[in-house]
Design a protein around this motif. Structure first.
Motif: not given
Length: 536
Positions: A192-197, A199-210, A223-232
């Motif tokens: 992706g072309n933005t830091l947000g995009e 970060a979204g790909e990197k946050a793909g390694i987050f697993k529920y509750g880990v 902001r994107v890391l925190e959003e992805n973390a919150s969802k999981l």
């Protein structure tokens, strides 16, 4: 087995088989559904690893910069705590076995061959049109899982190859803890072309509750890391750089101020792994208290090739000629290029100051023979000249990389006498030292000429600044660039790396009062190629 008149060893035969898995296909991304990411589950079943992999106690690390260093620190800490470690990183610089470390050492050739053919033969036997052989990096990740489960290690530290969400290492469902190192712009054609995009790909390694840890990030990325973390329901914590005073006067095993950021992340990952695997007795979660001795040993004894690495050239005889010293760093993004330039500038200043400090002028301190005094290591004091040896992938933007490098060095009073641009010697569709590069008539140097144009234009704009900042310890270099494909005032393009190294060595012979300090950067492939030549 013979290849022409040359006997191919068992190891080279395995590397040839591995080379057959390198494809020209684009890497996994959202547009191709992760290049059928679900195939990894099929591969794990074929290799009977689907249950075994769930029993690995994994530390999973993604990021743009510093993830390899973070993994190296983490492995070293936990090994010094007494655990059997497995470390999977990429890329390798000289030998593919570097990617698989057991208890801090590259896997042995015998073990590599045994595990390689065990995996390769089973996958080949079961390959179909619907489940083809895995691609190169996927196979290496599967091989790492086989090695680590068979060797019954205590902890597996996995460095993401690219991105996170669709990376082969992300087949791990329940890591013990995850880490995200510094984020920046890299592999934008995929991530992706933005830091947000990104970060979204990197946050793909987050697993529920880990639990997950990261370092201070740009606001958009955080902001994107925190959003992805919150969802999981992932508890995400930001770790500050390690306080150098906690090392009891010792230095980190990896050079550079930026490594304190990676070391801080490694301490958090190691502490959390110890806590979550109930390894009581050795723990560190209170960042205000002293580090355990095992942590200090791990951080100060860590080593990683190609990152802020200094290698003197063994080929040159500094008694009868000048010195040639290579400063190697695999920086390949604008941010890491600035860090690399700062490290190089400070490293050569420290070395040159040390030499001045060690040197005694003739007839001083009781000397009466009138000859130049030698230093404690027997060498005569020499002035220095800085040379840049550079290449980068064509997907990178040299208009971002080279100005960052030049300006940062200039701020520290460092100016390059010459920049050398070369194609990588590595052949991208071949693994192993017996894979010969194409002949010089086949080499397309248009990219190197483009890099040279960028450099020459930058030098034209910087001439005024350089004139005001000439270093009194530098000299003009006697220059013989007949070996080059094209030589300009400030730079030269060589059709191969060996020719560039030959030019450097010849220059050292012609400039006996000079120490050549060569910064090699822009590509980890280039770093590996230089190490192969210099360490022979």
């Amino acid at each position: 087995m013979a290849e022409g008149n040359k006997t191919v060893t068992a190891y080279e035969e395995a590397l040839d088989a591995l080379s057959s898995l390198i494809t020209k296909r684009s890497r996994a991304d959202k547009s191709n559904n992760g290049d059928r990411f679900e195939l990894l589950s099929d591969y794990l079943k074929i290799l009977d690893l689907d249950v075994a992999i769930s029993q690995l106690k994994v530390i999973h690390v993604a990021g743009t910069k510093g993830k390899g260093s973070t993994c190296t620190f983490t492995e070293s800490i936990l090994r010094n705590c007494g655990f059997r470690t497995g470390l999977f990183t990429s890329p390798h610089l000289i030998d593919v076995r570097e990617r698989f470390r057991l208890d801090g050492d590259d896997i042995s050739e015998d073990k590599f061959l045994a595990y390689f053919w065990w995996c390769y033969d089973r996958l080949k036997e079961k390959a179909t049109e619907d489940i083809p052989m895995p691609s190169y990096f996927r196979f290496l990740a599967l091989l790492a899982f086989k090695i680590f489960t068979a060797e019954q290690i205590d902890v597996a530290i996995l460095e993401v190859g690219l991105g996170g969400r669709f990376d082969a290492t992300n087949v791990v469902q329940k890591p013990v803890v995850c880490g995200i190192s510094s984020l920046g712009y890299d592999h934008m054609e995929i991530l992706g072309n933005t830091l947000g995009e990104i970060a979204g790909e990197k946050a793909g390694i987050f697993k529920y509750g880990v639990p997950a840890f990261t370092v201070p990030q740009p606001e958009e990325a955080m902001r994107v890391l925190e959003e992805n973390a919150s969802k999981l329901d992932v508890p995400l914590q930001v770790v500050p750089p390690l306080d150098a005073s906690l090392l009891n006067g010792l230095k980190l095993g990896l050079e550079g101020e930026h490594q304190y950021m990676n070391a801080g992340l490694a301490v958090a990952l190691s502490s959390t792994w110890l806590q979550r695997t109930s390894q009581l007795g050795i723990n560190y979660l209170d960042t205000t208290s002293p580090l355990p001795e095992q942590f200090i040993q791990g951080l100060t004894m860590a080593n990683l090739q190609g990152r802020a690495q200094i290698v003197p050239d063994r080929y040159t005889n500094s008694e009868t000629s000048g010195d040639l010293v290579f400063y190697l760093d695999g920086a390949h993004s604008p941010e890491s290029m600035e860090i690399c330039a700062r490290w190089f500038s400070l490293a050569i200043k420290e070395e040159n100051q040390q030499e001045t400090f060690d040197f005694q002028p003739p007839n001083s301190s009781g000397s009466s023979n009138g000859l130049p005094q030698r230093q404690h290591d027997g060498k005569i004091r020499k002035n220095s000249a800085q040379i840049l040896l550079f290449n980068c992938m064509s997907v990178r933007d040299p208009q971002l990389l080279l100005p960052s490098l030049m300006k940062t060095c200039a701020r520290h009073g460092v100016y390059f006498k010459k920049a050398l641009f070369v194609p990588n010697a590595s052949v991208y569709n071949k693994v192993g030292s017996h894979a010969l590069p194409p002949t010089e008539t086949q080499i397309d140097l248009s990219w190197q000429f483009a890099l040279q144009r960028v450099w020459e234009n930058l030098m034209l704009g910087d001439k005024a600044g350089e004139a005001k900042n000439t270093d009194n310890a530098s000299e003009d270099v006697k220059d013989d660039t007949e070996l080059s494909a094209r030589s300009c005032e400030n730079s030269a393009v060589f059709s191969s790396l060996p020719l560039a190294i030959k030019w450097l060595r010849d220059s050292v012979q012609q400039n006996q009062s000079l120490r050549f300090q060569v910064l090699v950067t822009g590509s980890l492939h280039l770093i590996g190629d230089v190490l192969k030549i210099v360490k022979k």
